[in-house]
Structures are given as structure tokens and as C-alpha cells.
Design an enzyme around this catalytic site. Structure first.
Site, PDB file in Angstrom:
ATOM      1  N   ASP A  67       0.828  -1.200   0.000  1.00 27.47           N
ATOM      2  CA  ASP A  67       0.000   0.000   0.000  1.00 27.47           C
ATOM      3  C   ASP A  67       0.866   1.255   0.000  1.00 27.47           C
ATOM      4  O   ASP A  67       2.073   1.189   0.274  1.00 27.47           O
ATOM      5  CB  ASP A  67      -0.983   0.006   1.191  1.00 27.47           C
ATOM      6  CG  ASP A  67      -0.319  -0.327   2.528  1.00 27.47           C
ATOM      7  OD1 ASP A  67       0.920  -0.358   2.592  1.00 27.47           O
ATOM      8  OD2 ASP A  67      -1.050  -0.538   3.503  1.00 27.47           O
ATOM      9  N   ASN A 133      -8.073  -1.417  13.744  1.00 27.37           N
ATOM     10  CA  ASN A 133      -9.470  -1.656  13.371  1.00 27.37           C
ATOM     11  C   ASN A 133      -9.624  -2.905  12.491  1.00 27.37           C
ATOM     12  O   ASN A 133     -10.653  -3.106  11.861  1.00 27.37           O
ATOM     13  CB  ASN A 133     -10.055  -0.422  12.663  1.00 27.37           C
ATOM     14  CG  ASN A 133      -9.295  -0.078  11.386  1.00 27.37           C
ATOM     15  OD1 ASN A 133      -8.396  -0.813  10.970  1.00 27.37           O
ATOM     16  ND2 ASN A 133      -9.649   1.021  10.748  1.00 27.37           N
ATOM     17  N   HIS A 135      -7.811  -3.650   9.789  1.00 21.57           N
ATOM     18  CA  HIS A 135      -7.499  -3.507   8.355  1.00 21.57           C
ATOM     19  C   HIS A 135      -6.213  -4.258   7.990  1.00 21.57           C
ATOM     20  O   HIS A 135      -5.348  -4.493   8.836  1.00 21.57           O
ATOM     21  CB  HIS A 135      -7.427  -2.038   7.917  1.00 21.57           C
ATOM     22  CG  HIS A 135      -6.237  -1.246   8.354  1.00 21.57           C
ATOM     23  ND1 HIS A 135      -6.316   0.049   8.795  1.00 21.57           N
ATOM     24  CD2 HIS A 135      -4.909  -1.550   8.406  1.00 21.57           C
ATOM     25  CE1 HIS A 135      -5.114   0.494   9.080  1.00 21.57           C
ATOM     26  NE2 HIS A 135      -4.243  -0.453   8.858  1.00 21.57           N
ATOM     27  N   GLU A 140      -9.850  -0.882   4.678  1.00 20.69           N
ATOM     28  CA  GLU A 140     -10.495  -0.480   5.917  1.00 20.69           C
ATOM     29  C   GLU A 140     -11.781  -1.280   6.137  1.00 20.69           C
ATOM     30  O   GLU A 140     -12.294  -1.902   5.197  1.00 20.69           O
ATOM     31  CB  GLU A 140     -10.833   1.018   5.841  1.00 20.69           C
ATOM     32  CG  GLU A 140      -9.610   1.930   5.723  1.00 20.69           C
ATOM     33  CD  GLU A 140      -8.960   2.224   7.067  1.00 20.69           C
ATOM     34  OE1 GLU A 140      -8.903   1.339   7.944  1.00 20.69           O
ATOM     35  OE2 GLU A 140      -8.489   3.371   7.234  1.00 20.69           O
TER      36      GLU A 140
HETATM   37  C1  GLP Z   1      -0.924   0.579   8.398  1.00 17.39           C
HETATM   38  C2  GLP Z   1      -0.598   0.074   6.993  1.00 17.39           C
HETATM   39  C3  GLP Z   1      -0.415  -1.407   6.971  1.00 17.39           C
HETATM   40  C4  GLP Z   1       0.310  -1.815   8.232  1.00 17.39           C
HETATM   41  C5  GLP Z   1      -0.622  -1.641   9.389  1.00 17.39           C
HETATM   42  C6  GLP Z   1       0.053  -1.788  10.749  1.00 17.39           C
HETATM   43  O1  GLP Z   1      -1.951   1.504   8.360  1.00 17.39           O
HETATM   44  N1  GLP Z   1      -1.596   0.388   6.019  1.00 17.39           N
HETATM   45  O2  GLP Z   1       0.286  -1.767   5.809  1.00 17.39           O
HETATM   46  O3  GLP Z   1       0.677  -3.164   8.128  1.00 17.39           O
HETATM   47  O4  GLP Z   1      -1.333  -0.430   9.295  1.00 17.39           O
HETATM   48  O5  GLP Z   1       0.902  -0.710  11.038  1.00 17.39           O
HETATM   49  P1  GLP Z   1       1.961  -0.765  12.223  1.00 17.39           P
HETATM   50  O6  GLP Z   1       2.845  -1.910  11.936  1.00 17.39           O
HETATM   51  O7  GLP Z   1       2.694   0.551  12.186  1.00 17.39           O
HETATM   52  O8  GLP Z   1       1.198  -0.961  13.491  1.00 17.39           O
END
Ligand code: GLP
Length: 241
Positions: A67, A133, A135, A140
Site C-alpha cells: 500500500d 481496526n 485492516h 479499511e
Molecule cells: C498501516 C498500513 C499497513 C500496516 C498496518 C500496521 O496503516 N496500512 O500496511 O501493516 O497499518 O501498522 P503498524 O505496523 O505501524 O502498526
């Protein structure tokens, strides 16, 4: 879905790196799907170190990212920048084998082209984190299980959580590009990492809740080869494992 619970985030990173190495030894030209975010940092540290010690080679590997934000003011906030800084600049990967979503181009065209590239390259192993949440990528809650790579709007909760990487919440874009849920599900293998107390509710929903697009990650339970590696804190609300 198989589940491994380890002591802490460092152990999760080490275990995930050893599984990536195993895949790599079976297929040195594997296609690896990369995630960004704080969760994967220990994993990438371990991969960089294994590469430095010449225990693994990225010379034939192809990578795709999961992403990317749209229209960032500061490129240093991009997931591409994150991936170069934490992994790609530090290993022996070939430039032509790096495929990253570009959030500054025409979104429809970019997503269509990226989806087609993935169709012809087939992701062998997709790495994922999970949002609080539920995702995955930027799919989302409410995302269609049949969705493909597309432009999405980010929820207030996600913008707030991700503002930790920005100087202020105002800087966090409202839109992003993400691999769709059906695109992710087509990967041959998936490893989802979850660490820290703030992921405990999402992990419980993922493991014990219904399979629903209100918790996009729950679709992973239908995947033939998905492994969840969580630390104790992230698994702390899972009463049934
Ligand atoms: C983010 C990204 C994801 C990521 C997830 C966890 O919003 N879109 O690709 O894996 O949420 O993020 P983090 O590892 O910083 O908790």
C-alpha cells in the site's frame, strides 16, 4: 489459519525472518509482498543481517509493496521511502525487481497496471501487519472481499494511528492506494505479524470473531496457507486459541 505466539516483537521478527529465509531457499526467485509499518521493522532488521552474513540473497527476488499514501507533501512519509530505508537499500536486490505503488500518479491507471503486474508475477509470500481496526494493507472496515488494487479513503482512526510517522495529523493524507482483499488472498502464502497491546482487540476479532468485512483481516481465515505470528501482548485478549 495457523497461529504462533512468541514472547515479544523481537522474537516475532526473528521467526518471520527465518520463515522468509526458508521460502527463499526453496525458491531464490520468489515474489515477496512487502508491508510497511512499525511491526515489520524487526523482521527487516533480521533479513538485512542475514543478507549481510550471506545466509540469504535477494539477487533474484522480486518485491511488490502492499500500500501507499496518495499525494504526500513529504516523500519521506511514503511507504516506499520506509521500505528503501529499512530493507531495499540495505540488501542485494536488483532495481528492476522492485515494484512499488506510486501514489502521485493517476490512481486508476496506476492500480490497474499494478494489479496486472501482480497477476503475471504471482506473489509467493505476502507479509502483512494489521491495523487496530482490523485492516490489512489499507483495506479499511467495510472493504469488499472481492476488491482489487484501488484508491481508498482512510478512516479517521487509521489517520490518527499513523500520524505517529508524521509531524502532525494534518499531514496524514486522506487517500491511499492498496492491494485489494482478493489480490491479497491470491498470494500463495501469507504471514501476518501482530505485536503490542494495541493490536490485542484486532487480533481477538481476527481469530475468534465472525468472518466479516467489518474486520477485513478475518477473510485470511479462509486462506489455505496463512500464518499469524503474534507476541504475547497482541494475543493477550484471545481467550480461545
Ligand atoms: C498501516 C498500513 C499497513 C500496516 C498496518 C500496521 O496503516 N496500512 O500496511 O501493516 O497499518 O501498522 P503498524 O505496523 O505501524 O502498526
Amino acid at each position: 489459519m495457523k497461529i504462533i505466539i512468541l514472547k515479544n516483537a523481537e522474537d516475532v521478527g526473528e521467526k518471520a525472518a527465518s520463515l522468509v529465509s526458508e521460502e527463499l531457499s526453496k525458491d531464490p526467485a520468489m515474489v515477496l509482498g512487502l508491508a510497511a509499518g512499525s511491526t515489520v521493522i524487526p523482521l527487516y532488521k533480521n533479513l538485512v543481517s542475514l543478507n549481510k552474513k550471506r545466509k540469504i540473497s535477494f539477487s533474484r527476488i522480486k518485491v511488490f509493496n502492499l500500500d501507499e499514501y496518495c499525494n504526500l507533501k513529504n516523500e519521506k512519509n511514503s511507504f516506499s521511502y520506509f521500505l528503501y530505508k529499512n530493507l531495499l537499500d540495505k540488501v542485494n536486490i536488483k532495481k528492476e525487481n522492485i515494484h512499488l505503488l506510486n501514489g502521485n500518479k493517476d490512481a486508476n491507471q496506476e492500480c490497474r497496471a499494478y494489479e496486472n503486474k501482480i497477476k503475471s508475477n504471482k506473489i509467493g509470500l505476502q507479509l502483512l501487519g494489521i491495523g487496530r481496526n482490523g485492516h490489512i494493507g489499507f483495506n479499511e472496515p467495510g472493504s469488499n472481499f472481492k476488491s482489487t488494487t484501488r484508491k481508498v479513503s482512510l478512516s479517521a482512526a487509521t489517520r490518527e494511528y499513523n500520524s505517529k510517522f508524521f509531524s502532525s495529523i494534518k499531514e496524514v493524507p486522506n487517500y491511499a492506494l492498496t492491494l485489494g482483499l482478493s489480490t491479497i488472498m491470491k498470494s500463495k502464502k501469507i504471514i501476518l505479524l501482530a505485536t503490542g497491546k494495541n493490536k490485542a482487540e484486532a487480533v481477538n476479532e481476527l481469530v475468534n470473531g465472525p468472518i466479516t468485512n467489518k474486520v477485513p483481516a478475518s477473510i485470511l481465515r479462509k486462506h489455505k496457507s496463512c500464518l499469524l505470528i503474534a507476541d504475547r501482548a497482541a494475543a493477550s485478549r484471545c481467550h480461545k486459541i
